[in-house]
Design a protein around this motif. Structure first.
Motif, short mmCIF file in Angstrom:
data_model
loop_
_atom_site.label_atom_id
_atom_site.label_comp_id
_atom_site.label_asym_id
_atom_site.label_seq_id
_atom_site.Cartn_x
_atom_site.Cartn_y
_atom_site.Cartn_z
N PHE A 116 55.93 11.56 52.58
CA PHE A 116 55.98 11.65 54.03
C PHE A 116 54.78 10.88 54.57
O PHE A 116 53.65 11.14 54.17
CB PHE A 116 55.96 13.12 54.48
CG PHE A 116 56.20 13.28 55.94
CD1 PHE A 116 57.47 13.09 56.47
CD2 PHE A 116 55.17 13.57 56.81
CE1 PHE A 116 57.70 13.20 57.83
CE2 PHE A 116 55.38 13.68 58.17
CZ PHE A 116 56.65 13.50 58.69
N ASN A 117 55.03 9.93 55.43
CA ASN A 117 53.98 9.01 55.88
C ASN A 117 53.14 8.48 54.71
O ASN A 117 51.92 8.51 54.73
CB ASN A 117 53.09 9.67 56.94
CG ASN A 117 53.87 9.91 58.24
OD1 ASN A 117 54.88 9.24 58.50
ND2 ASN A 117 53.42 10.85 59.06
N ASN A 118 53.85 8.03 53.70
CA ASN A 118 53.26 7.40 52.50
C ASN A 118 52.43 8.33 51.61
O ASN A 118 51.78 7.87 50.68
CB ASN A 118 52.40 6.18 52.86
CG ASN A 118 53.22 5.12 53.57
OD1 ASN A 118 54.34 4.83 53.14
ND2 ASN A 118 52.70 4.58 54.65
N LYS A 119 52.45 9.61 51.89
CA LYS A 119 51.66 10.55 51.10
C LYS A 119 52.62 11.52 50.40
O LYS A 119 53.54 12.02 51.03
CB LYS A 119 50.73 11.31 52.05
CG LYS A 119 49.61 12.06 51.36
CD LYS A 119 48.54 12.43 52.38
CE LYS A 119 48.54 13.91 52.63
NZ LYS A 119 47.44 14.37 53.47
N PRO A 120 52.41 11.78 49.11
CA PRO A 120 53.31 12.72 48.43
C PRO A 120 53.32 14.08 49.13
O PRO A 120 52.29 14.55 49.60
CB PRO A 120 52.71 12.86 47.03
CG PRO A 120 51.86 11.67 46.84
CD PRO A 120 51.39 11.25 48.21
N TYR A 121 54.51 14.61 49.15
CA TYR A 121 54.75 15.87 49.86
C TYR A 121 53.81 16.98 49.43
O TYR A 121 53.29 17.73 50.25
CB TYR A 121 56.19 16.28 49.51
CG TYR A 121 56.96 16.83 50.66
CD1 TYR A 121 57.47 16.00 51.63
CD2 TYR A 121 57.18 18.20 50.75
CE1 TYR A 121 58.20 16.52 52.67
CE2 TYR A 121 57.91 18.71 51.79
CZ TYR A 121 58.42 17.87 52.75
OH TYR A 121 59.13 18.39 53.78
N PHE A 122 53.59 17.09 48.12
CA PHE A 122 52.80 18.23 47.61
C PHE A 122 51.32 18.15 48.01
O PHE A 122 50.60 19.11 47.85
CB PHE A 122 52.97 18.36 46.09
CG PHE A 122 52.46 17.20 45.31
CD1 PHE A 122 51.12 17.09 45.00
CD2 PHE A 122 53.34 16.19 44.88
CE1 PHE A 122 50.63 16.01 44.27
CE2 PHE A 122 52.87 15.10 44.17
CZ PHE A 122 51.51 15.01 43.87
#
Ligand code: ADP
Ligand code: MG
Length: 259
Positions: free
Chosen positions: A63-69
């Protein structure tokens, strides 16, 4: 904004062989995308994975280039709101309380609503046309009214991305159009990104721009509406005969019984 890479998922149920397999998907900011497909094709499962209700077996969600976790639950809740297909309420929350839950990620540690929160809640109640029901229990209103409460709850969350699972399922014709118009204006004026499951192929065709057709746990086709809506695709995915008409900017899919 949202990227799914090689996502796989199975339910923890040996009797159920359903598998969501190799889902690759990219949603850009400001898009209005609809997901269509027969019952059991995995549409709700997919939304539950994106909303963080379920965890994928393999693959990655960014999400926005950052992993969800890497996000905290509260950070996700400020950015992604979810209007589920089914809801169960044991406790008879009032319509107002249901909508107010959407502000939870913004409240301070004492959990008190501020003036700003109350204004947003009342505005959203008005937008979906259920202001007069705000003191009613969620269990005492009609399915369509409850559905509108959950849409209002998603709105007050002030999300960047809104996920909706068959939001028009219980709505009468007038409210189907008014909710879709509302979603369209949120999409165009507030740049809200929308990813929605709908069974109504004509509403989907005329509000969204891009369609994802699902079949047996896979993405069968993902393209702009006019490319997806053909007699051949509808036959292959839904097993019905259809004709697609266009009137100016409007698309109309007419279904015919197999005979
Ligand atoms: P759709 O939304 O496209 O109708 P779903 O994603 O709800 O499909 O379901 C896909 C498949 O997964 C179906 O075969 C369904 O029976 C199964 N399924 C859905 N939810 C569960 C669950 N909680 N446990 C086990 N199987 C499930
Ligand atoms: Mg479903």
């Amino acid at each position: 904004m949202l990227e799914l890479k090689g996502l796989n998922f199975r339910y923890n149920n040996p009797e159920n062989s359903f598998e969501l397999s190799n889902i690759n998907l990219k949603i850009s900011p400001g898009e209005f995308v609809t997901i269509l497909g027969p019952n059991g094709s995995g549409k709700s499962t997919l939304l539950n994975l994106i909303s963080g209700e379920f965890r994928a077996l393999r693959g990655e969600i960014l999400f926005n280039n950052k992993p969800y976790f890497e996000y905290k639950r509260k950070e996700i809740a400020k950015r992604i709101s979810f209007v589920p297909q089914k809801y169960y309420s044991v406790y008879p929350f009032s319509i107002y309380e249901i909508v107010a839950m959407g502000r939870t990620p913004y409240l301070n540690f004492l959990g008190f609503e501020k003036e700003e929160d109350i204004i947003k809640i009342n505005e959203a109640l008005k937008l979906v046309g259920i202001e007069h029901l705000k003191n009613y229990s969620i269990n005492s209103v009609s399915g369509g009214e409850a559905q509108r409460a959950f849409i209002a709850r998603a709105i007050v969350q002030d999300p960047e991305l809104m996920l909706l699972d068959e939001p028009n399922a219980h709505l009468d014709l007038e409210h189907q159009i008014s909710i879709f118009n509302l979603l369209k204006s949120l999409n165009q004026e507030k740049k809200l990104t929308i990813l929605m499951v709908s069974h109504d192929i004509n509403l989907a065709a005329n509000y969204g721009k891009r369609m994802i057709l699902m079949k047996q746990g896979q993405i069968y086709l993902d393209a702009e509406n006019s490319k997806v809506l053909t007699t051949e695709n509808i036959q292959k995915v839904f097993n019905v005969d259809a004709k697609v008409y266009t009137y100016g900017k409007n698309i109309n899919v007419a279904l015919f019984p197999n005979n």
